[in-house]
Scaffold this active site. Structure first.
Site, PDB file in Angstrom:
ATOM      1  N   SER A 168       0.858  -0.846  -0.120  1.00  0.00           N
ATOM      2  CA  SER A 168      -0.226  -0.268  -0.181  1.00  0.00           C
ATOM      3  C   SER A 168       0.993   1.008  -0.374  1.00  0.00           C
ATOM      4  O   SER A 168       0.570   2.557   1.284  1.00  0.00           O
ATOM      5  CB  SER A 168      -0.863   0.660   1.254  1.00  0.00           C
ATOM      6  OG  SER A 168      -1.618   1.364   0.847  1.00  0.00           O
ATOM      7  N   LEU A 169       1.727   1.180  -0.825  1.00  0.00           N
ATOM      8  CA  LEU A 169       3.111   2.795  -1.080  1.00  0.00           C
ATOM      9  C   LEU A 169       3.084   2.959  -2.110  1.00  0.00           C
ATOM     10  O   LEU A 169       2.567   2.179  -3.388  1.00  0.00           O
ATOM     11  CB  LEU A 169       4.144   1.984   0.056  1.00  0.00           C
ATOM     12  CG  LEU A 169       4.956   1.192  -1.149  1.00  0.00           C
ATOM     13  CD1 LEU A 169       6.143   1.616  -2.292  1.00  0.00           C
ATOM     14  CD2 LEU A 169       5.786   0.006   0.105  1.00  0.00           C
ATOM     15  N   TYR A 220      -5.262   2.499  -9.022  1.00  0.00           N
ATOM     16  CA  TYR A 220      -5.734   3.419  -9.327  1.00  0.00           C
ATOM     17  C   TYR A 220      -5.959   3.309 -10.288  1.00  0.00           C
ATOM     18  O   TYR A 220      -5.595   3.621 -11.728  1.00  0.00           O
ATOM     19  CB  TYR A 220      -5.235   5.134  -8.687  1.00  0.00           C
ATOM     20  CG  TYR A 220      -5.878   6.106  -9.064  1.00  0.00           C
ATOM     21  CD1 TYR A 220      -7.437   6.232  -8.676  1.00  0.00           C
ATOM     22  CD2 TYR A 220      -6.027   7.033  -9.998  1.00  0.00           C
ATOM     23  CE1 TYR A 220      -7.858   7.276  -8.604  1.00  0.00           C
ATOM     24  CE2 TYR A 220      -6.215   8.816  -9.808  1.00  0.00           C
ATOM     25  CZ  TYR A 220      -7.921   8.500  -8.902  1.00  0.00           C
ATOM     26  OH  TYR A 220      -8.288   9.560  -9.555  1.00  0.00           O
ATOM     27  N   TYR A 234      -2.990  13.722 -12.382  1.00  0.00           N
ATOM     28  CA  TYR A 234      -2.416  12.438 -12.081  1.00  0.00           C
ATOM     29  C   TYR A 234      -0.488  12.132 -12.603  1.00  0.00           C
ATOM     30  O   TYR A 234      -0.913  11.773 -13.631  1.00  0.00           O
ATOM     31  CB  TYR A 234      -3.344  11.559 -11.814  1.00  0.00           C
ATOM     32  CG  TYR A 234      -2.363  10.479 -10.588  1.00  0.00           C
ATOM     33  CD1 TYR A 234      -3.165  10.152  -9.573  1.00  0.00           C
ATOM     34  CD2 TYR A 234      -2.126   8.910 -11.499  1.00  0.00           C
ATOM     35  CE1 TYR A 234      -2.247   9.323  -8.432  1.00  0.00           C
ATOM     36  CE2 TYR A 234      -1.727   8.250 -10.586  1.00  0.00           C
ATOM     37  CZ  TYR A 234      -1.852   7.700  -9.328  1.00  0.00           C
ATOM     38  OH  TYR A 234      -1.574   7.357  -8.651  1.00  0.00           O
TER      39      TYR A 234
HETATM   40  P1  NAD Z   1      -0.634   6.878   2.504  1.00  0.00           P
HETATM   41  O1  NAD Z   1       0.486   8.293   2.162  1.00  0.00           O
HETATM   42  O2  NAD Z   1      -1.639   6.686   3.754  1.00  0.00           O
HETATM   43  O3  NAD Z   1       0.378   5.853   2.136  1.00  0.00           O
HETATM   44  C1  NAD Z   1       1.428   5.468   0.887  1.00  0.00           C
HETATM   45  C2  NAD Z   1       2.821   5.246   1.972  1.00  0.00           C
HETATM   46  O4  NAD Z   1       3.408   4.834   1.682  1.00  0.00           O
HETATM   47  C3  NAD Z   1       3.451   6.093   3.049  1.00  0.00           C
HETATM   48  O5  NAD Z   1       3.213   5.765   3.885  1.00  0.00           O
HETATM   49  C4  NAD Z   1       4.946   6.506   2.387  1.00  0.00           C
HETATM   50  O6  NAD Z   1       5.241   6.578   4.030  1.00  0.00           O
HETATM   51  C5  NAD Z   1       4.856   5.033   1.928  1.00  0.00           C
HETATM   52  N1  NAD Z   1       5.683   4.828   1.345  1.00  0.00           N
HETATM   53  C6  NAD Z   1       6.587   5.463   0.586  1.00  0.00           C
HETATM   54  N2  NAD Z   1       7.156   5.334  -0.288  1.00  0.00           N
HETATM   55  C7  NAD Z   1       8.064   4.499   0.156  1.00  0.00           C
HETATM   56  C8  NAD Z   1       8.977   3.907   0.409  1.00  0.00           C
HETATM   57  N3  NAD Z   1      10.234   4.139  -0.778  1.00  0.00           N
HETATM   58  N4  NAD Z   1       9.256   2.744   0.684  1.00  0.00           N
HETATM   59  C9  NAD Z   1       8.474   2.394   1.344  1.00  0.00           C
HETATM   60  N5  NAD Z   1       7.167   3.179   1.868  1.00  0.00           N
HETATM   61  C10 NAD Z   1       6.973   3.686   1.450  1.00  0.00           C
HETATM   62  O7  NAD Z   1      -1.401   6.945   1.139  1.00  0.00           O
HETATM   63  P2  NAD Z   1      -3.027   6.096   0.154  1.00  0.00           P
HETATM   64  O8  NAD Z   1      -3.234   7.493  -0.335  1.00  0.00           O
HETATM   65  O9  NAD Z   1      -3.408   5.347   0.899  1.00  0.00           O
HETATM   66  O10 NAD Z   1      -2.116   5.109  -0.632  1.00  0.00           O
HETATM   67  C11 NAD Z   1      -1.738   4.076  -0.045  1.00  0.00           C
HETATM   68  C12 NAD Z   1      -1.897   3.203  -2.005  1.00  0.00           C
HETATM   69  O11 NAD Z   1      -2.969   3.376  -2.084  1.00  0.00           O
HETATM   70  C13 NAD Z   1      -1.030   3.610  -2.717  1.00  0.00           C
HETATM   71  O12 NAD Z   1      -0.704   2.457  -4.163  1.00  0.00           O
HETATM   72  C14 NAD Z   1      -1.507   4.349  -3.716  1.00  0.00           C
HETATM   73  O13 NAD Z   1      -1.048   5.027  -5.146  1.00  0.00           O
HETATM   74  C15 NAD Z   1      -3.216   3.552  -4.011  1.00  0.00           C
HETATM   75  N6  NAD Z   1      -4.181   4.338  -4.031  1.00  0.00           N
HETATM   76  C16 NAD Z   1      -5.199   5.814  -3.376  1.00  0.00           C
HETATM   77  C17 NAD Z   1      -5.936   6.367  -3.571  1.00  0.00           C
HETATM   78  C18 NAD Z   1      -5.774   7.360  -3.061  1.00  0.00           C
HETATM   79  O14 NAD Z   1      -7.105   8.435  -3.400  1.00  0.00           O
HETATM   80  N7  NAD Z   1      -5.898   7.797  -1.812  1.00  0.00           N
HETATM   81  C19 NAD Z   1      -6.583   5.707  -4.818  1.00  0.00           C
HETATM   82  C20 NAD Z   1      -6.280   4.146  -5.393  1.00  0.00           C
HETATM   83  C21 NAD Z   1      -4.874   3.966  -4.941  1.00  0.00           C
END
Ligand code: NAD
Length: 286
Positions: free
Chosen positions: A120-121, A172, A182
């Site tokens: 989830s990153l 996404y 994006y």
């Molecule tokens: P979030 O900020 O909670 O999670 C992203 C996490 O990635 C953070 O905790 C950050 O510290 C971590 N991270 C970044 N670089 C890193 C690295 N090199 N090593 C380890 N960790 C790292 O935000 P989120 O939106 O919940 O994101 C989680 C996933 O959900 C991502 O893949 C994001 O693309 C996806 N997503 C988010 C949305 C949205 O609208 N928020 C929509 C669809 C998909």
């Protein structure tokens, strides 16, 4: 016997990783998390001081326990990959064993095996730039942090995953449709992640009986999403156009992840309201 999950990408209680951890905990799983090294200190301090206690509350009234928090930087596979400036960086020097290979080794040493792996990153340093203005380095950094990181995590964790285990990432819709804003190669990174999900599902399924899925989630006001800069517009668009006209809650995605991680065996697809789960085993068969 309860399942054990490792969730990479939890650094606060606002994102999908946290919500997935909660749903898995509510379903009886033991929770381990991987937290990005620069965010580790504040996350652990906040946890310890009870700042997340309210959001640790599970439906049965108990609080989610995180058995262990591992420092992780998923853009580095092993210590040889780490450049000098990162090694000596104050925020990194305080932690040890945070490359993907080392984290997998630590988890193996501590717990022996896991059943569920969650990615989830994501990170795209130039996410606010249109693709046409994105540098080569910015583009490659987005793919390294957001796509290859999943290949690497799976590669290193599969040896400690129990057969029948399950792995999930978050993607996404900007991978398939044009979502202006994006940028920075993040749309490309999600397209790679989805294509890799199909290939990895085949390879990990055939070789190790591990399922590989990705959830295409709707917009959520997480820390990462706020950094993109147009999350409110995305949420408004969603509310206006979704079958159920309401804001998506992180729990809905968390529950979908628990479904894929714990409830289902091979091959299942479901589209609850405006979030689609595409199960890769089906893609392979299509
Ligand atoms: P979030 O900020 O909670 O999670 C992203 C996490 O990635 C953070 O905790 C950050 O510290 C971590 N991270 C970044 N670089 C890193 C690295 N090199 N090593 C380890 N960790 C790292 O935000 P989120 O939106 O919940 O994101 C989680 C996933 O959900 C991502 O893949 C994001 O693309 C996806 N997503 C988010 C949305 C949205 O609208 N928020 C929509 C669809 C998909």
């Amino acid at each position: 016997k309860g399942k054990r999950a490792f969730i990479a990408g939890v650094a606060d209680d606002n994102g999908y990783g946290w919500a997935i951890a909660k749903s898995l905990a509510a379903a009886g799983a033991e929770i381990l998390v991987g937290t990005w090294v620069p965010a580790l200190n504040i996350f652990e301090t906040s946890l310890r001081r009870g700042k997340f206690d309210e959001s640790r509350l599970l439906p049965n009234g108990s609080l989610m326990e995180i058995t262990k928090v591992y420092p992780l930087d998923a853009v580095f596979d092993n210590p040889d990959d780490v450049p000098e400036d990162i090694k000596t960086n104050k925020r990194y020097a305080g932690s040890a064993n945070w490359t993907v290979k080392e984290v997998a080794e630590s988890v193996k040493q501590d717990f022996g095996s896991i059943d569920i792996l969650v990615h989830s990153l994501a990170n795209g340093p130039e996410v606010s730039k249109p693709l046409l203005e994105t540098s080569r380095n910015g583009y490659l950094a987005a793919l390294s942090a957001s796509s290859y990181s999943y290949v690497s995590l799976l590669k290193h964790f599969i040896p400690l995953m129990n057969p029948g285990g399950s792995s999930i990432s978050l993607t996404y819709i900007a991978s398939e449709r044009i979502i202006p804003g994006y940028g920075g190669g993040m749309s490309s990174a999600k397209a790679a992640l989805e294509s890799d999900t199909r290939v990895l599902a085949f390879e990990a399924g055939r070789k190790h009986k591990i399922r590989v899925n990705t959830i295409s989630a709707g917009p959520l006001r997480s820390r990462a999403a706020k950094a993109i800069g147009f999350i409110d517009t995305m949420i408004e668009y969603s509310i206006a156009n979704a079958p159920l006209q309401k804001e998506l809650s992180a729990d809905e995605v968390g529950n979908a992840a628990a479904l894929l991680g714990i409830t289902f065996g091979f091959g299942y697809a479901l589209v609850p309201s405006y979030m689609s789960i595409t199960v890769s085993t089906q893609w392979v068969l299509e």
